[in-house]
Scaffold this motif. Structure first.
Motif, PDB file in Angstrom:
ATOM      1  N   GLU A 172     134.801   5.784  69.546  1.00  0.00           N
ATOM      2  CA  GLU A 172     133.425   5.711  70.052  1.00  0.00           C
ATOM      3  C   GLU A 172     133.382   4.930  71.360  1.00  0.00           C
ATOM      4  OE1 GLU A 172     130.776   5.848  65.970  1.00  0.00           O
ATOM      5  OE2 GLU A 172     131.893   4.004  66.420  1.00  0.00           O
ATOM      6  N   LEU A 173     134.147   3.849  71.435  1.00  0.00           N
ATOM      7  CA  LEU A 173     134.204   3.065  72.662  1.00  0.00           C
ATOM      8  C   LEU A 173     134.753   3.908  73.807  1.00  0.00           C
ATOM      9  CD1 LEU A 173     133.992   0.399  74.233  1.00  0.00           C
ATOM     10  CD2 LEU A 173     136.279  -0.168  73.366  1.00  0.00           C
ATOM     11  N   ARG A 174     135.836   4.614  73.563  1.00  0.00           N
ATOM     12  CA  ARG A 174     136.459   5.447  74.591  1.00  0.00           C
ATOM     13  C   ARG A 174     135.477   6.517  75.089  1.00  0.00           C
ATOM     14  NH1 ARG A 174     140.753   6.665  71.781  1.00  0.00           N
ATOM     15  NH2 ARG A 174     141.813   4.713  72.166  1.00  0.00           N
ATOM     16  N   GLN A 175     134.726   7.110  74.168  1.00  0.00           N
ATOM     17  CA  GLN A 175     133.755   8.137  74.551  1.00  0.00           C
ATOM     18  C   GLN A 175     132.660   7.553  75.444  1.00  0.00           C
ATOM     19  OE1 GLN A 175     132.107  10.422  71.335  1.00  0.00           O
ATOM     20  NE2 GLN A 175     130.545  11.338  72.626  1.00  0.00           N
ATOM     21  N   VAL A 176     132.157   6.373  75.095  1.00  0.00           N
ATOM     22  CA  VAL A 176     131.119   5.742  75.916  1.00  0.00           C
ATOM     23  C   VAL A 176     131.682   5.361  77.283  1.00  0.00           C
ATOM     24  CG1 VAL A 176     129.621   3.714  76.135  1.00  0.00           C
ATOM     25  CG2 VAL A 176     129.699   4.987  73.983  1.00  0.00           C
ATOM     26  N   ILE A 177     132.903   4.836  77.324  1.00  0.00           N
ATOM     27  CA  ILE A 177     133.523   4.468  78.606  1.00  0.00           C
ATOM     28  C   ILE A 177     133.653   5.708  79.493  1.00  0.00           C
ATOM     29  CG2 ILE A 177     135.731   3.764  79.643  1.00  0.00           C
ATOM     30  CD1 ILE A 177     134.171   1.423  78.708  1.00  0.00           C
TER      31      ILE A 177
ATOM     32  N   LEU B  33     125.675   2.066  70.628  1.00  0.00           N
ATOM     33  CA  LEU B  33     125.849   3.509  70.467  1.00  0.00           C
ATOM     34  C   LEU B  33     124.554   4.279  70.722  1.00  0.00           C
ATOM     35  CD1 LEU B  33     128.204   3.551  67.354  1.00  0.00           C
ATOM     36  CD2 LEU B  33     128.780   4.156  69.721  1.00  0.00           C
ATOM     37  N   THR B  34     123.416   3.645  70.471  1.00  0.00           N
ATOM     38  CA  THR B  34     122.137   4.328  70.676  1.00  0.00           C
ATOM     39  C   THR B  34     121.922   4.675  72.143  1.00  0.00           C
ATOM     40  OG1 THR B  34     121.214   3.151  68.786  1.00  0.00           O
ATOM     41  CG2 THR B  34     119.650   4.181  70.298  1.00  0.00           C
ATOM     42  N   SER B  35     122.173   3.723  73.022  1.00  0.00           N
ATOM     43  CA  SER B  35     121.979   3.976  74.461  1.00  0.00           C
ATOM     44  C   SER B  35     123.277   4.393  75.154  1.00  0.00           C
ATOM     45  CB  SER B  35     121.428   2.724  75.146  1.00  0.00           C
ATOM     46  OG  SER B  35     122.418   1.702  75.155  1.00  0.00           O
TER      47      SER B  35
ATOM     48  N   ASP C  74     127.236  -2.119  61.492  1.00  0.00           N
ATOM     49  CA  ASP C  74     128.448  -1.336  61.331  1.00  0.00           C
ATOM     50  C   ASP C  74     129.276  -1.492  62.591  1.00  0.00           C
ATOM     51  OD1 ASP C  74     127.768  -0.389  58.829  1.00  0.00           O
ATOM     52  OD2 ASP C  74     126.736   1.363  59.615  1.00  0.00           O
ATOM     53  N   MET C  75     130.560  -1.704  62.419  1.00  0.00           N
ATOM     54  CA  MET C  75     131.451  -1.865  63.560  1.00  0.00           C
ATOM     55  C   MET C  75     131.763  -0.499  64.133  1.00  0.00           C
ATOM     56  SD  MET C  75     132.670  -4.352  65.153  1.00  0.00           S
ATOM     57  CE  MET C  75     133.489  -4.227  66.716  1.00  0.00           C
ATOM     58  N   TRP C  76     131.740  -0.417  65.426  1.00  0.00           N
ATOM     59  CA  TRP C  76     132.072   0.834  66.101  1.00  0.00           C
ATOM     60  C   TRP C  76     133.580   1.023  66.118  1.00  0.00           C
ATOM     61  CZ3 TRP C  76     134.785  -1.241  70.121  1.00  0.00           C
ATOM     62  CH2 TRP C  76     134.383  -2.491  70.595  1.00  0.00           C
ATOM     63  N   THR C  77     133.994   2.235  66.428  1.00  0.00           N
ATOM     64  CA  THR C  77     135.422   2.552  66.441  1.00  0.00           C
ATOM     65  C   THR C  77     135.944   2.609  67.868  1.00  0.00           C
ATOM     66  OG1 THR C  77     135.105   4.937  66.590  1.00  0.00           O
ATOM     67  CG2 THR C  77     135.131   3.962  64.364  1.00  0.00           C
ATOM     68  N   LYS C  78     137.248   2.582  67.999  1.00  0.00           N
ATOM     69  CA  LYS C  78     137.900   2.698  69.303  1.00  0.00           C
ATOM     70  C   LYS C  78     137.568   4.050  69.936  1.00  0.00           C
ATOM     71  CE  LYS C  78     140.594   0.673  72.180  1.00  0.00           C
ATOM     72  NZ  LYS C  78     140.363   1.068  73.445  1.00  0.00           N
TER      73      LYS C  78
END
Length: 112
Positions: free
Chosen positions: A14-19, A84-86, A8-12
């Motif tokens: 989700e990326l922003r939250q991880v950053i 997303l897991t880590s 599954d492709m992650w979303t922008k």
């Protein structure tokens, strides 16, 4: 021939939250390219945080990745992958985009 499950492709978002809250792993390749191309970590992080996802590669392993476009100036592309897991963002490569490889919008690849 091996068959892999399409991730599954992650979303922008989700990326922003991880950053903002997770871990960023700078691959050796991107660090070398940044030095060669005079691109700063700040430029790359701004592009990842605020750039537009213009291509997605859900088949990439071990994590789906994407090409992000930041209009600049100067315009910048960044390839990043996300686990997303880590909660880890992998910065893979970056370059200043141009009209040799992309259309004038700097988002659409020219035919090879």
């Amino acid at each position: 021939m091996e068959h892999y499950q399409v991730l599954d492709m992650w979303t922008k978002a989700e990326l922003r939250q991880v950053i903002d809250c997770g871990t960023i792993e700078w691959r050796k390749h991107v660090l070398v390219r940044m030095m060669e191309r005079g691109i700063s970590r700040c430029e790359v992080l701004d592009a990842v945080r605020d750039g537009e996802m213009i291509e997605s590669y859900s088949e990439d392993r071990p994590f789906a990745s994407a090409l992000l476009h930041a209009p600049g100036p100067p315009p910048l592309h960044v390839v990043t992958a996300l686990d997303l897991t880590s909660e880890t963002c992998f910065i893979i490569t970056t370059y200043r985009t141009d009209e040799i490889h992309f259309e004038p919008d700097l988002k659409t690849r020219r035919p090879r």
